[in-house]
Scaffold this motif. Structure first.
Motif, PDB file in Angstrom:
ATOM      1  N   ASN A  53       0.808  -1.218   0.000  1.00  0.00           N
ATOM      2  CA  ASN A  53       0.000   0.000   0.000  1.00  0.00           C
ATOM      3  C   ASN A  53       0.840   1.267   0.000  1.00  0.00           C
ATOM      4  O   ASN A  53       0.291   2.372   0.001  1.00  0.00           O
ATOM      5  CB  ASN A  53      -0.938   0.010   1.207  1.00  0.00           C
ATOM      6  CG  ASN A  53      -1.955  -1.123   1.133  1.00  0.00           C
ATOM      7  OD1 ASN A  53      -2.520  -1.377   0.085  1.00  0.00           O
ATOM      8  ND2 ASN A  53      -2.164  -1.796   2.259  1.00  0.00           N
ATOM      9  N   GLN A  77       0.015  -3.010  -8.294  1.00  0.00           N
ATOM     10  CA  GLN A  77      -1.063  -2.618  -9.205  1.00  0.00           C
ATOM     11  C   GLN A  77      -0.549  -2.129 -10.547  1.00  0.00           C
ATOM     12  O   GLN A  77      -1.257  -2.179 -11.552  1.00  0.00           O
ATOM     13  CB  GLN A  77      -1.925  -1.527  -8.565  1.00  0.00           C
ATOM     14  CG  GLN A  77      -2.653  -1.980  -7.306  1.00  0.00           C
ATOM     15  CD  GLN A  77      -3.464  -0.869  -6.680  1.00  0.00           C
ATOM     16  OE1 GLN A  77      -3.888   0.076  -7.340  1.00  0.00           O
ATOM     17  NE2 GLN A  77      -3.692  -0.972  -5.370  1.00  0.00           N
ATOM     18  N   ASN A 114      -6.614  -2.806  -9.753  1.00  0.00           N
ATOM     19  CA  ASN A 114      -6.968  -3.382  -8.461  1.00  0.00           C
ATOM     20  C   ASN A 114      -8.478  -3.613  -8.478  1.00  0.00           C
ATOM     21  O   ASN A 114      -9.254  -2.804  -7.998  1.00  0.00           O
ATOM     22  CB  ASN A 114      -6.572  -2.450  -7.317  1.00  0.00           C
ATOM     23  CG  ASN A 114      -6.867  -3.046  -5.953  1.00  0.00           C
ATOM     24  OD1 ASN A 114      -7.001  -4.263  -5.817  1.00  0.00           O
ATOM     25  ND2 ASN A 114      -6.980  -2.199  -4.936  1.00  0.00           N
TER      26      ASN A 114
END
Length: 200
Positions: A53, A77, A114
């Motif tokens: 993240n 991603q 995503n």
């Protein structure tokens, strides 16, 4: 995920095909490319999933490795494959650009997926003095029957940059189903005076 990547590739190719009949055509750049996410970071993410993240930095570089622009992406991603996230410029076979003091246009497309896939598209006008003039970034999510806006560069309108609407649709070529991009109409022009871009 492989299926999504294939659809993105078809979409990217279809975009070029649909645009070339009316507007300046692009080709994959031989002068510039995108770097990828650092392999050491990807290894760390394998050991600690919380790191996925955190955004990583990738760069637009030239043939000798000079870092020209930087972008922030989510490591897992980001889709770095050619035809998905890539760098294009005006084709060498196109006539001279009708934008004053501009000798090239560089387009960078960055795709991150995503669940759905988000496109971030950057454009720069390259002046004869090698100054890079950035246009406002285009962002949209990939989706069938979804409309979005993008720039186009017409042959026959001097010192103006077009903004148009497009729609992504399913189409068939014989037995093959394609994801293609359809021009929906002109929205407005941006004016170029040789130094700056302004909206009409």
């Amino acid at each position: 995920m492989k299926k999504i990547a294939l659809l993105i590739l078809i979409f990217s190719v279809s975009y070029s095909i649909s645009a070339q009949e009316i507007f300046y055509e692009y080709q994959l750049s031989s002068k510039y490319r995108l770097t990828t996410v650092d392999s050491n970071l990807l290894k760390k993410i394998e050991l600690d999933s919380s790191l996925e993240n955190e955004k990583a930095t990738i760069f637009l570089i030239d043939t000798i490795g000079n870092k020209l622009k930087e972008f922030k992406v989510y490591p897992l991603q980001f889709k770095p494959k050619q035809g998905v996230s890539d760098v294009c410029e005006i084709s060498q076979y196109e006539p001279k650009l009708v934008l004053k003091n501009i000798n090239n246009i560089v387009k960078v497309q960055i795709v991150q997926c995503n669940g759905t896939c988000k496109y971030s598209i950057y454009y720069w006008l390259i002046t004869n003095q090698n100054k890079w003039i950035e246009l406002p970034m285009i962002e949209h999510d990939f989706g069938i029957e979804k409309e979005y806006k993008d720039y186009y560069f017409p042959y026959d309108v001097t010192n103006q940059i077009g903004v148009a609407k497009y729609k992504t649709i399913r189409a068939k070529a014989g037995e093959t189903e394609l994801i293609t991009d359809v021009f929906q109409g002109h929205v407005r022009y941006l004016d170029w005076d040789g130094v700056t871009v302004s909206q009409q």
